[in-house]
Structures are given as structure tokens and as C-alpha cells.
Write a protein that holds these residues in place. Structure first.
Motif, short mmCIF file in Angstrom:
data_model
loop_
_atom_site.label_atom_id
_atom_site.label_comp_id
_atom_site.label_asym_id
_atom_site.label_seq_id
_atom_site.Cartn_x
_atom_site.Cartn_y
_atom_site.Cartn_z
N ASN A 1 54.53 32.46 110.51
CA ASN A 1 55.86 32.50 109.89
C ASN A 1 56.18 31.17 109.22
OD1 ASN A 1 56.71 35.18 110.67
ND2 ASN A 1 56.60 34.42 112.76
N GLN B 1 53.80 30.72 114.60
CA GLN B 1 54.48 31.98 114.94
C GLN B 1 55.99 31.75 115.09
OE1 GLN B 1 53.73 35.34 115.52
NE2 GLN B 1 55.90 35.54 115.98
N ALA B 2 56.33 30.67 115.83
CA ALA B 2 57.74 30.45 116.21
C ALA B 2 58.52 29.64 115.18
CB ALA B 2 57.79 29.74 117.56
N LYS B 3 57.87 29.15 114.14
CA LYS B 3 58.50 28.24 113.18
C LYS B 3 58.95 26.95 113.85
CE LYS B 3 60.25 30.94 109.43
NZ LYS B 3 61.45 31.30 108.68
N ASP B 4 57.98 26.25 114.38
CA ASP B 4 58.23 24.96 115.03
C ASP B 4 57.14 24.02 114.52
OD1 ASP B 4 58.97 22.91 116.75
OD2 ASP B 4 58.55 24.01 118.59
N PRO C 1 66.25 30.49 117.07
CA PRO C 1 65.51 30.36 115.82
C PRO C 1 64.03 30.70 115.92
CG PRO C 1 65.93 28.19 116.77
CD PRO C 1 66.65 29.19 117.63
N ARG C 2 63.49 30.77 117.12
CA ARG C 2 62.06 31.02 117.25
C ARG C 2 61.74 32.50 117.04
NH1 ARG C 2 59.74 26.66 119.41
NH2 ARG C 2 61.18 25.10 120.21
N ILE C 3 60.66 32.74 116.29
CA ILE C 3 60.19 34.11 116.08
C ILE C 3 59.06 34.33 117.08
CG2 ILE C 3 59.36 35.77 114.38
CD1 ILE C 3 61.87 34.44 113.47
N LEU C 4 59.20 35.30 117.95
CA LEU C 4 58.19 35.53 118.98
C LEU C 4 57.35 36.76 118.66
CD1 LEU C 4 60.42 34.90 122.13
CD2 LEU C 4 58.96 33.26 120.92
N ARG C 5 56.12 36.74 119.09
CA ARG C 5 55.29 37.94 118.99
C ARG C 5 55.87 39.01 119.91
NH1 ARG C 5 49.21 36.27 120.05
NH2 ARG C 5 50.28 35.44 121.86
N THR D 1 55.34 38.67 123.58
CA THR D 1 56.13 37.61 124.23
C THR D 1 57.60 38.01 124.27
OG1 THR D 1 54.59 36.03 123.25
CG2 THR D 1 56.56 35.12 124.27
N SER E 1 54.87 28.77 121.35
CA SER E 1 55.93 29.47 120.60
C SER E 1 57.26 29.45 121.33
CB SER E 1 55.51 30.89 120.19
OG SER E 1 55.09 31.62 121.29
#
Lengths: 239, 239
Positions: free
Chosen positions: A2, A137-140, B218-222, B225, A98
Motif C-alpha cells: 500500500n 502493507q500498513a503504510k508505515d 491509519p494502518r491497512i491490515l491484511r 491480521t 504491520s
């Protein structure tokens, strides 16, 4: 992916990067991006923003990047994990990255099989790759630190007490009497055992070092499930 | 396998079972059990207890079982999941089963690739096997129900509103304004999208049916998860 995580070696100028390999492949085949497209990017341990594709060939993409946003908050958590089975280890690493865990200690335990420590996934390169996948994946952007401790007793006796200072310190262990707390507003350290759990001796040593035994109810979860369940329970916001 | 799940066909008498195949293998190679040993067992959709090994050969084990304990509480959750990628699907199923989810709806969505529905993991036999693995991990006996709905619109318009009646109904969607609630004390329904998320149209339809959009930060997780993170957040006790 992402967000494309950018490392120092990707930069050819202050706002120019060249992408090759996995990230280029993702641009071409998944995002089906082309010149002029903007994609989310972030600089490892730095700011996030967008990258405009200037040129795109079979072998590389040149991007002009603008980086101004802060990455999401890290979790105030020190995660102390008995070395998982290699098959599961990659996923656990990616999950931790993530979820915003930044401090990971891989430790030995009686039920950690010796062969687990031989896995190529523990090489510096592979650790970095899997942590990168979790961050992307998490945008970090903030790379977690991974510490490897192959001897249980010296770690628990000599290093752990200092690690636990000024933190809520917990060891997740089925059968203990206290339920795992929720909504912490302060830094925490959490120990999670191997498949089959820590031995009584090990739980005793962790308690001596300052950890409180806590449980999650009658269900026994696999490590890869226990990690997100415990973290989500301890901290309301993942970022 | 923290408990051997027993099915009707395993019983040769009211308190006698014969184990073969995977469970026998586990007894012999992992538990290294022998005659006289007691192992945790449970009857599918019934009580839990212990099984005493009466005989053990290369091909079968005969156990005398005593079943008197109730399985852990089910989660009061209807989980509505866009069909995950096959590689991830097995693990998601096992995770749901071990967390105590009993009502799983697999639905279509724009970003669910058509090929996902072709996976052999959707066969009745494979669903049962993976749910069994999850239950055996968590020490539960109550088999989840899995419903397959390959058309989004008829499901959301014709079936979903009734499913949501008297429940807190949520759709997890990054970018919505409400944070996902915590500590529910009532039944809930939770929709989780595919990789890449539900489309705006789909979120709109789910909202029309009665779901509230909620986010996890804000985190996008699979998906694999997000499932344990959301469930752990919604329900304090896993059992």
C-alpha cells in the motif's frame, strides 16, 4: 504494497529514486501504473508522501518523490517472543511490522526446537525484507528492531529486568489467573511463549524478572493468532 | 492439536472410539502417547473430557472417553467475509474456528478474483477439516457454520437485513470516520472486505442494509491480521 518503502540506496538525488526488482514488478503488474501516475511512498525511518512516475521501463522506474507526512504512531510495546517455527515466523514478523511493533526480541525456550534457529529467515537481509513487507502493507516507514537471544537464562536474568523498567510487563500463559488487561495507556512489555507454551520454570523466571502472568480465556491460540489478539487487546489504536 | 475432536463415525460404543489417520499420527509422533495415557478429547458439537488409550497400533488407537465439560462460549458474532485468496483462506478459517466464531458467510465482492471461488478448500470435506484444526487448537467442539454466497447484490439486498436484526452491524473499511467499537456486550455482525477493500458502491449497499462503517486507524491490515484484531477488539473474552 500500500506504500513503496524507499531506502537510501534507492535515492539518486534529494527527490529522485530508482525502483527495481519487487517494487518495480508491483508497479507494473499489480498497480499497472504508467508515466505520470502517483503512488504512495515513504522513506525508511522517515516521512511518507507520493512518488510521481517519471519514466518506467522493463528494468527500472524513476520517481520524483514528495515526502511530508509523518508515519503512524508506533506501539509502545516491547514484544518478547519465543522463536516461532520457521513456517510461521515470516508471517509473525510481517504481522508485527504491520501492527506497529518496533521492538522485537526473539528468545529461546525449552520448546523452541534447535532447528528453528537455523532458518534463513533470520538473516539480516530476510528480516529486513519481511519487515519491509509488513510496513508496506500498513503504510508505515519505521523499521522495527529485531534482537536475537539464543540463551534463555542469561537473557531473562541479565537483560530483561532493564527492558521491563517503567513498563507494564506481562507474560501470556494459559492457565494463569489474571485475564490479560485491555486499553493500556502506558508502555508495555509482552512475552509470548512457543507452541506448547513456556515451561513452569520459564514462567517462574519471567515472573521473577517482573512479568505478570495473564491469560486470554480458555482457548489456546496459535502464536500467529495470539500476537494480533493480544496486541489489539492491549492497545486500542493500532496507530 | 490440544484436543482430539471426535465425530459420530469414530464411536464404536457409547464411550469407545477408534482413531486413525491424522489424529492417530499425532498421538504417536507428537504426543508420543502409549496405552494408559489420557488425552483431551471432545465430541463434535458436544461435551469435552478425556480419552484413555486402551490399545495403540500402527493403524488405529482405541480410546475410552469420559465427556462431561462444556466447550467454551461461542462468540456472538456473524462474520461476513469477502472470499479471501485461497492461500490465505485456510488460515483465516482456522483462525475463525479457534477464536470461537460460529457463523461465517463468504461473499463475493468486486475485488474477489473469480478464481478464488474455484479453490478446493471450499469443498465440504476441506471446510470441515480446517474448521476441525481450528477447534482442536483452541479446545472447542462446536463446529462453525459456513455459508457461501457468490453473488453480492442478492445477498446484501435479500438476506443481509434479516441477518443483522438485533445486532450491532459493522463494516470494517479504512477511511471511514468512526473508530471500531470495543467491548461489545451484545451480538454483532461484522463485514470484512477483500484485499484492496470493498468498493464505494459495496460499502454503500452494506450501509443501506444497516451496517455502520468503522476503521481501525491509519494502518491497512491484511485480512488474516484484521480478523483477529477486529474480533479481539469487539469482544473482550475469547470464550
Amino acid at each position: 504494497m500500500n506504500l513503496a518503502l524507499l531506502f537510501d540506496e534507492d535515492f539518486t538525488g534529494t527527490d529522485r529514486v530508482l525502483l527495481r526488482g519487487r517494487r518495480l514488478e508491483h508497479l507494473r503488474t499489480v498497480l499497472k501504473a504508467s508515466t505520470g501516475h502517483q503512488i504512495p511512498v515513504g522513506r525508511a525511518n522517515g516521512a511518507m508522501g507520493t512518488g510521481e512516475i517519471l519514466t518506467l521501463t522493463d528494468t527500472e522506474a524513476e520517481l520524483k518523490v514528495t515526502l511530508s507526512q509523518r508515519p503512524p504512531q508506533p506501539l509502545p510495546l516491547t514484544l518478547i517472543l519465543a522463536m516461532p517455527r520457521p513456517k510461521m515466523f515470516r508471517r509473525v514478523l510481517q504481522t508485527c511490522a504491520s501492527l506497529g511493533v518496533k521492538d522485537i526480541w526473539l528468545i529461546n525456550s525449552y520448546k523452541v526446537e534447535k532447528s528453528f534457529w537455523q532458518t534463513p529467515w533470520l538473516s539480516e537481509e530476510n528480516l529486513k525484507e519481511n519487515l519491509t513487507l509488513g510496513l508496506e502493507q500498513a503504510k508505515d516507514t519505521v523499521m522495527p528492531q529485531v534482537h536475537i537471544r539464543k540463551l534463555f537464562k542469561p537473557f531473562v536474568e541479565d537483560e530483561l529486568p532493564a527492558l521491563l523498567a517503567n513498563k507494564i510487563a506481562l507474560v501470556a500463559h494459559p492457565g494463569t489467573t489474571a485475564p490479560c488487561p485491555v486499553h493500556l495507556n502506558e508502555p508495555a512489555a509482552l512475552c509470548i511463549g512457543p507452541e506448547g507454551g513456556f515451561t513452569d520454570y520459564e514462567v517462574g523466571k519471567l515472573e521473577e524478572a517482573g512479568c505478570q502472568g495473564v491469560h486470554l480465556g480458555p482457548r489456546i491460540l496459535r502464536v500467529e493468532t495470539a500476537v494480533p489478539v493480544l496486541i489489539s487487546r492491549l492497545f486500542d489504536a493500532c496507530g
